[in-house]
Design a protein around this motif. Structure first.
Motif, PDB file in Angstrom:
ATOM      1  N   CYS A   1       0.775  -1.301  -0.033  1.00 24.80           N
ATOM      2  CA  CYS A   1       0.100  -0.045  -0.083  1.00 24.80           C
ATOM      3  C   CYS A   1       0.821   1.091  -0.043  1.00 24.80           C
ATOM      4  O   CYS A   1       0.805   2.280  -0.806  1.00 24.80           O
ATOM      5  CB  CYS A   1      -0.794   0.085   1.391  1.00 24.80           C
ATOM      6  SG  CYS A   1      -1.996   1.288   1.532  1.00 24.80           S
TER       7      CYS A   1
ATOM      8  N   ASN B   1      -7.430   2.358   2.955  1.00 25.50           N
ATOM      9  CA  ASN B   1      -6.938   2.106   1.579  1.00 25.50           C
ATOM     10  C   ASN B   1      -7.086   0.688   1.696  1.00 25.50           C
ATOM     11  O   ASN B   1      -7.433  -0.151   0.518  1.00 25.50           O
ATOM     12  CB  ASN B   1      -5.618   2.387   1.107  1.00 25.50           C
ATOM     13  CG  ASN B   1      -5.399   3.843   0.708  1.00 25.50           C
ATOM     14  OD1 ASN B   1      -5.906   3.901  -0.381  1.00 25.50           O
ATOM     15  ND2 ASN B   1      -5.121   4.868   1.590  1.00 25.50           N
ATOM     16  N   LEU B   2      -6.894  -0.189   2.533  1.00 22.01           N
ATOM     17  CA  LEU B   2      -6.732  -1.685   2.697  1.00 22.01           C
ATOM     18  C   LEU B   2      -8.377  -2.176   2.990  1.00 22.01           C
ATOM     19  O   LEU B   2      -8.672  -3.406   3.159  1.00 22.01           O
ATOM     20  CB  LEU B   2      -5.749  -2.144   3.561  1.00 22.01           C
ATOM     21  CG  LEU B   2      -4.388  -1.869   3.264  1.00 22.01           C
ATOM     22  CD1 LEU B   2      -3.429  -2.496   4.318  1.00 22.01           C
ATOM     23  CD2 LEU B   2      -4.115  -2.436   1.893  1.00 22.01           C
TER      24      LEU B   2
END
Length: 258
Positions: free
Chosen positions: A20, A36-37
Motif C-alpha cells: 500500500c 485503503n486496505l
C-alpha cells in the motif's frame, strides 16, 4: 502458481501495508492505510508499529504520517544476483558518465514497472537523473521497453500478465510488441523522454550467465548541451557497448552462429 490454501494472515497483513505504501506517492497515516486496505485501524496499528521497529517504515516530519524507508531496497540489494549486477555495472557506469558527460542509470523489472537500482550522476554541470528506487510503468520508459524486448518468453508472459492487471489494454500491449521488435533488431532503445522535454532516453540490455533474457537495462537520459562531447547519434552505440561489457563481466557469452 503457489498453492493459496495456506494462509498466514499476519504476514499477509504486513505485506499489504508495505505494498500500500509503495503504491501511494504521499505519506499515509495509520487511518489512511486502514481505509485503503479496507481494514480497521486497530487491525493495522500493531502491524505498523512492528514494521516501524524493524525499520521498514518510518515517520515523516509529520509524526502521524508514515512512508517506506530504504530498508526493503537494501534487503533486496543483498541478494547475490542483484549485488553482482550492481558491482559489475558501477565501474562501467562511472566510465560511461565520464566519457559522455551524462547521467547513467541501471533498472530492473518489478511487476509492471521498472525500478532504478543504481545510478551515476553526470560530471557535467547540467544533467538529468532520477532517484534510486524510482519506479515507472514498463509502458512509459526506455528501460521498460528494453527489458520487455529482451525478456525471455516466460518473463515476457509474466510482464504482460502484470500489465493486464494494471489495466493496460491489448491494443497498448500490441503497440509495445511492435516497438520491442524494432529494439531487438537495433540492439538498443532510443526515445524521447516521457517525463521531461528535451531529454532522449537511450537504453541497452544487460545479460548474465544464467538468464535467457535481459536482467537489466543500462539507460542514459541524454541531454544535449553546448559542451556535449558525444552526439545523440553516437550515444546509442556507446551505451550498447557499455551494456555489453557489463554482460561480459557477469559471464554472458554470445551464442555461436550455426
Amino acid at each position: 502458481m503457489a498453492d493459496n490454501t495456506y494462509k498466514a494472515p499476519a504476514l499477509e497483513k504486513g505485506l499489504d501495508i508495505l505494498e500500500c505504501l509503495a503504491s501511494l506517492r504521499t505519506p499515509q497515516s495509520v487511518s489512511d492505510i486502514a481505509r485503503n486496505l479496507g481494514r480497521s485501524r486497530s487491525e493495522i496499528y500493531r502491524m505498523v508499529i512492528v514494521l516501524e521497529m524493524r525499520g521498514y517504515v518510518e515517520r515523516t516530519d509529520d509524526p502521524e504520517k508514515l512512508q517506506l524507508s530504504n530498508r526493503l531496497f537494501e534487503v533486496g540489494m543483498r541478494s547475490p544476483p542483484k549485488r553482482d549486477l550492481h558491482e559489475a555495472a558501477l565501474p562501467e557506469m562511472s566510465a560511461l558518465a565520464s566519457t559522455m558527460k551524462q547521467s547513467i542509470q541501471l533498472a530492473v523489472v518489478s511487476s509492471d514497472q521498472i525500478v532504478v537500482i543504481a545510478r551515476t550522476e553526470s560530471p557535467d554541470d547540467v544533467g538529468f537523473s532520477v532517484r534510486l528506487g524510482y519506479r515507472r510503468s514498463i509502458m512509459k520508459s526506455a528501460s521498460g521497453l528494453v527489458l520487455f524486448a529482451f525478456a525471455s518468453p516466460m518473463h515476457k508472459a509474466k510482464m504482460i500478465e502484470d500489465l493486464h492487471a494494471a489495466d493496460v489494454d491489448d491494443a497498448a500491449i500490441a503497440l509495445l510488441e511492435t516497438e520491442a521488435a524494432i529494439v531487438r533488431e537495433n540492439g538498443f532503445a532510443r526515445m524521447p523522454s516521457r517525463i521531461v522535454d528535451g531529454v532522449t532516453d537511450i537504453g541497452a540490455p544487460v545479460f548474465d550467465s544464467t538468464s535467457s533474457g535481459a536482467v537489466a537495462s543500462l539507460t542514459v537520459p541524454f541531454v544535449v548541451t553546448r559542451g556535449s562531447r558525444v552526439s545523440l547519434d553516437e550515444a546509442p552505440g556507446m551505451v550498447a557497448g557499455a551494456a555489453g561489457r557489463v554482460s561480459s563481466v557477469l559471464g554472458h557469452t554470445l551464442p555461436l552462429d550455426n
